[in-house]
Design an enzyme around this catalytic site. Structure first.
Site, PDB file in Angstrom:
ATOM      1  N   GLU A 201       0.694  -1.249   0.006  1.00  0.00           N
ATOM      2  CA  GLU A 201      -0.049  -0.089  -0.161  1.00  0.00           C
ATOM      3  C   GLU A 201       0.861   1.167   0.061  1.00  0.00           C
ATOM      4  OE1 GLU A 201      -2.769  -0.055   3.122  1.00  0.00           O
ATOM      5  OE2 GLU A 201      -3.944  -1.876   2.330  1.00  0.00           O
ATOM      6  N   GLU A 389      -5.689  -8.665   0.984  1.00  0.00           N
ATOM      7  CA  GLU A 389      -6.405  -8.345   2.257  1.00  0.00           C
ATOM      8  C   GLU A 389      -7.733  -8.124   2.147  1.00  0.00           C
ATOM      9  OE1 GLU A 389      -4.856  -5.092   4.739  1.00  0.00           O
ATOM     10  OE2 GLU A 389      -2.815  -5.716   4.369  1.00  0.00           O
TER      11      GLU A 389
HETATM   12  C1  BG6 Z   1      -4.719  -2.395   5.382  1.00  0.00           C
HETATM   13  C2  BG6 Z   1      -3.234  -2.487   6.072  1.00  0.00           C
HETATM   14  O1  BG6 Z   1      -4.808  -1.361   4.696  1.00  0.00           O
HETATM   15  O2  BG6 Z   1      -5.783  -2.058   6.611  1.00  0.00           O
HETATM   16  C3  BG6 Z   1      -3.288  -3.300   7.160  1.00  0.00           C
HETATM   17  O3  BG6 Z   1      -2.291  -3.081   4.966  1.00  0.00           O
HETATM   18  C4  BG6 Z   1      -4.303  -2.672   8.195  1.00  0.00           C
HETATM   19  O4  BG6 Z   1      -1.862  -3.227   7.835  1.00  0.00           O
HETATM   20  C5  BG6 Z   1      -5.494  -2.722   7.621  1.00  0.00           C
HETATM   21  O5  BG6 Z   1      -4.283  -3.406   9.457  1.00  0.00           O
HETATM   22  C6  BG6 Z   1      -6.600  -2.298   8.595  1.00  0.00           C
HETATM   23  O6  BG6 Z   1      -6.361  -0.718   8.539  1.00  0.00           O
HETATM   24  P1  BG6 Z   1      -6.381   0.421  10.121  1.00  0.00           P
HETATM   25  O7  BG6 Z   1      -5.669   1.409   9.436  1.00  0.00           O
HETATM   26  O8  BG6 Z   1      -7.636   0.512  10.158  1.00  0.00           O
HETATM   27  O9  BG6 Z   1      -5.694  -0.483  10.978  1.00  0.00           O
END
Ligand code: BG6
Length: 488
Positions: A201, A389
């Protein structure tokens, strides 16, 4: 969450010129990968889970690990939720065998994790730290024994602090240092790892780290410097693609994982689908589009004016080094409608009533996992896509008095989210969109960056006091999806 709302405005920094006709023919000639049962996923579909080093490992001072920008940032007052840090996180460094066993019981075939650059090169460059690599060798052996294929990310935001002290991603030297780290790591681990992702990202750690300052290292650059920093990051990716291939002792698959700004047609007709195609390309102009097309779009550059990055044709060639697969982190998407004004699309602002999950940036839109891969394969002819993800946070409540273990965390909203997203992913796979695997975020509740431990994304509940793991109801749900290779 602010980071995501920020990204929305970051995308608006650039919009685009009218598109030349898109490669629809490429999509039409995609090989069919679906199995005959319309509700089943393709036979060799890789079901997996995902984590990232700083979010789970802990052990930040052990075995020679150097400091990362997240150590510094999280230890700076006022930067993270209640000043929480990843010092211990899930203590995965010491408990990975237990967590591999959790994955084995779940039935996953793949595990996406990241390597902490400051474990391998504590100073970012210079002498490697063999003990840092030993940890990953142990993890890889455990995965191998459990018949789980590793998918490795080389950079999930934990830049060595020593490099940040010399300018971090604002300096082209960091791009080269990343390539050197990638080359060395591939040379050491390619016998155990076939699938490599360079970077997780760009939009998150560059825009939030150097633009708004919400993430480590917490800098707020001028727009000109920020845009140049973006360029350094995508250039680092291109260098690393080449470095992994050059360093690996056998042929490997190289890609990346990007939280693409999702765009879908507001209405499924030709005009809206065309608007979404233009939108996807322009909203991701500085990374995915540049990687696939070897150039920044005219509109991206024009809209930045004097702040546009400085670059050479050779650098653009490097940025567009061919990749073997596209990893997409997909949580949500936005709708596009056609527009008479160039570049021909308009993103729809979400009304306040648009539903979202516990994290307010995760707007509920299951069609994200249908449209983002479909449009990517249509526009750029991508032949292999992994959803690297997908998942959501939930206000999970642990009920230790529940009569059976699966009843201790009844996360029905997460199940609702997953059921709907997976149904749409099956729709994509069933139509021949080359979605080859899915990595649920996340195996465990973990350290969620600036949100600290306040947001739980795991299908396994973690008691951060005791480090006890309790599979949630969603763990059982996902287990059944994997077992039956189907959602329905
Ligand atoms: C993704 C990331 O964008 O979102 C992860 O790659 C992250 O590392 C996940 O844990 C959840 O995002 P956030 O910012 O709510 O912790």
């Amino acid at each position: 969450m602010q980071r995501r709302s920020f990204l929305k405005s970051a995308a608006a920094l650039a919009a685009a010129p009218a598109l030349s006709p898109l490669a629809r023919a490429a999509a039409e000639s995609l090989p069919a990968v679906a199995s005959p049962n319309p509700h089943r996923f393709p036979q060799n579909f890789i079901w997996g889970t995902a984590t990232a080093a700083y979010q789970v490992e802990g052990a930040v001072h052990e075995d020679g690990r150097g400091a990362s920008v997240w150590d510094t940032f999280s230890h700076t007052a006022g930067k993270t939720f209640q000043g929480q840090t990843g010092d211990v996180a899930d203590d995965f460094y010491h408990r990975y065998k237990e967590d591999v066993a959790l994955m084995k019981r779940l039935g996953v075939r793949g595990f996406r994790f990241s390597i902490a650059w400051p474990r391998v090169f504590p100073e970012g460059t210079g002498a490697p730290n063999p003990k840092g690599l030993d940890f990953y060798k142990g993890l890889l052996d455990a995965l191998h024994e459990a018949n789980i294929e590793p998918f490795c990310t080389l950079f999930h935001w934990d830049l060595p602090q020593a490099l940040e002290d010399k300018g971090g991603w604002t300096s082209p030297a960091t791009s080269q240092a990343f390539a050197d780290y990638a080359h060395y790591t591939a040379s050491q681990l390619s016998d155990r790892i076939r699938h490599w992702m360079t970077i997780n990202e760009f939009g998150s750690y560059i825009d939030a780290g150097y633009g708004t300052g919400e993430f480590a290292p917490g800098r707020k650059l001028s727009r000109k410097d920020w845009m140049q920093t973006r360029h350094n990051a995508v250039y680092a990716h291109g260098l690393a693609v080449q470095a992994v291939r050059a360093g690996a002792a056998r042929p490997v698959q190289v890609g990346l994982a990007e939280d693409m700004s999702g765009v879908m047609p507001a209405i499924e007709d030709d005009a809206h689908i065309h608007a979404a195609e233009i939108g996807l390309r322009e909203e991701n102009a500085w990374h995915i589009t540049a990687i696939f097309e070897g150039r920044y779009t005219d509109h991206y550059l024009q809209s930045l004016g004097a702040d546009a990055p400085v670059f050479t044709p050779e650098e653009m060639k490097t940025i567009s080094s061919p990749i073997d697969f596209l990893g997409i982190n997909i949580y949500t998407t936005r709708e596009a409608v056609p527009s008479d004004a160039a570049p021909g699309y308009q993103m729809v602002d979400r009304p306040a009533s648009y539903p979202h999950m516990a994290s307010d940036w995760i707007f509920f839109n299951p069609h994200a996992v249908y449209w983002t891969p479909k449009l990517a394969s249509t526009i750029w002819g991508v032949k292999s896509i992994y959803v690297t993800e997908n998942g959501c946070s939930s206000d999970d409540v642990l009920r230790p008095e529940a009569p059976n273990p699966a009843g201790q965390v009844l996360d029905s909203d997460r199940i609702m989210y997953l059921r709907n997203y997976l149904t749409q992913m099956q729709r994509a796979a069933g139509e021949g969109v080359p979605v080859h695997g899915y990595f649920l975020w996340s195996l465990l509740d973990n350290y969620e960056w600036a949100s600290g431990y306040s947001k739980r994304f795991g299908i396994t509940y973690v008691d951060f006091e005791t480090q006890k793991r309790v599979p949630k109801l969603s763990y059982d749900f996902y287990k059944e999806v994997i077992r039956s290779n189907s959602v329905v």
